[in-house]
Design a protein around this motif. Structure first.
Motif, PDB file in Angstrom:
ATOM      1  N   GLY A  80       0.816  -1.211   0.000  1.00 33.16           N
ATOM      2  CA  GLY A  80       0.000   0.000   0.000  1.00 33.16           C
ATOM      3  C   GLY A  80       0.842   1.250   0.000  1.00 33.16           C
ATOM      4  N   GLY A 101      -2.843   6.206  -5.868  1.00 31.18           N
ATOM      5  CA  GLY A 101      -3.358   5.555  -4.664  1.00 31.18           C
ATOM      6  C   GLY A 101      -4.326   4.419  -4.991  1.00 31.18           C
ATOM      7  N   ASN A 105      -3.294   0.700  -4.071  1.00 27.52           N
ATOM      8  CA  ASN A 105      -4.067   0.215  -2.919  1.00 27.52           C
ATOM      9  C   ASN A 105      -5.269  -0.647  -3.277  1.00 27.52           C
ATOM     10  OD1 ASN A 105      -2.404   1.542  -1.011  1.00 27.52           O
ATOM     11  ND2 ASN A 105      -3.498   3.455  -1.350  1.00 27.52           N
ATOM     12  N   TYR A 148      -7.281   7.005   0.039  1.00 24.83           N
ATOM     13  CA  TYR A 148      -6.905   5.822   0.805  1.00 24.83           C
ATOM     14  C   TYR A 148      -8.148   5.147   1.373  1.00 24.83           C
ATOM     15  CZ  TYR A 148      -4.244   2.881   4.021  1.00 24.83           C
ATOM     16  OH  TYR A 148      -3.705   1.807   4.692  1.00 24.83           O
ATOM     17  N   LYS A 152      -9.541   1.394   0.352  1.00 26.39           N
ATOM     18  CA  LYS A 152      -9.698   0.340   1.354  1.00 26.39           C
ATOM     19  C   LYS A 152     -11.155  -0.123   1.457  1.00 26.39           C
ATOM     20  CE  LYS A 152      -5.404  -0.066   2.421  1.00 26.39           C
ATOM     21  NZ  LYS A 152      -4.662  -1.283   2.025  1.00 26.39           N
TER      22      LYS A 152
END
Length: 197
Positions: A80, A101, A105, A148, A152
Motif C-alpha cells: 500500500g 493511490g 491500494n 486511501y 480500502k
C-alpha cells in the motif's frame, strides 16, 4: 484442502519489506511455508514489482508462480501507499495522487485476486486470499486521504464479493482491517499530522 496439509503451503505476500507484511512473512516461514515476497528489489525469495504500473501485478503473479513451481495456495495483498492529497492542491496533482493511490491500494490487489481465482479454478484446487484493508474503510480517513479510505472500502467490498461466487469451489477471501499499526508508513502520517496542527 487435503493437499495443503500434506505439503508446504505456497504463499505470495505483497508489501513484505516492513510492517505487517514483514510480520506475516516471518510467521509464515516459521511455520514452514514457501513464500515469495514482493519487495523493492529481486532476491532469492523476493520479487520486485512497481505496483503503480498497471501491468506489474500480472507480471508479479506469473513470476511468483514460476518460483513456486506452478502452485500458489495463498495470496496476501498487503502492499500500500499513503500519500496526502489535500483538496487545495492543483487539480491535476490531486488526480495524480488519487490515480496512484487507487492503482497501488486497490487495482493491483484486484488484479492479483483475479489471477489467483483463475489459477485455482483452472487447477480445481482450494485457495485463500487475505486482503489487508484498514479501519478507514468503515470510518473514513483524514481530509488529505480520501483516496486511501476509498481504496480500502473498495478492497473490503471486493473481499466480500469473491466468496459469494467461488466459496462452493473452496476459494475464500478474508479482509483484515487493522486500526493504526506502528508501521513506518503510519508513523510518517501521524508525525506529519502532528507537525501541521
Amino acid at each position: 484442502m487435503e493437499e495443503l496439509i500434506t505439503q508446504p503451503i505456497h504463499v505470495l505476500v505483497t508489501g513484505s519489506s516492513r510492517g505487517i507484511g514483514a510480520a506475516a512473512l516471518e510467521a509464515l516461514t516459521a511455520r514452514g511455508a514457501r513464500v515469495v515476497c514482493h519487495e523493492r528489489s529481486d532476491g532469492p525469495d523476493q520479487q520486485a514489482a512497481d505496483l503503480s504500473d498497471p501491468r506489474a501485478a500480472d507480471s508479479l503473479w506469473e513470476r511468483a508462480l514460476e518460483r513456486l513451481d506452478g502452485r500458489i495456495d495463498v495470496l496476501i495483498n498487503n502492499a500500500g501507499m499513503l500519500e496526502p492529497a489535500p483538496i487545495t492542491v492543483e487539480a491535476g496533482s490531486w488526480r495524480t495522487v488519487w490515480a496512484r493511490g487507487l492503482q497501488i491500494n486497490l487495482q493491483a490487489s484486484a488484479d492479483l485476486c483475479r489471477q489467483a481465482v483463475l489459477h485455482w479454478r483452472a487447477e480445481m484446487r482450494a485457495g485463500r486470499i487475505v486482503n489487508v484493508a484498514s479501519h478507514v474503510a468503515y470510518r473514513g480517513d483524514s481530509p488529505d486521504q480520501w483516496h486511501y479510505a476509498a481504496a480500502k472500502a473498495g478492497m473490503v467490498g471486493m473481499t466480500k464479493t469473491i466468496p459469494r461466487a467461488y466459496a462452493a469451489e473452496q476459494i475464500l477471501s478474508f479482509a483484515v482491517c487493522p486500526w493504526i499499526v506502528a508501521t513506518d508508513m503510519a508513523l510518517e502520517v501521524v508525525t506529519s499530522a502532528t507537525r501541521h496542527r
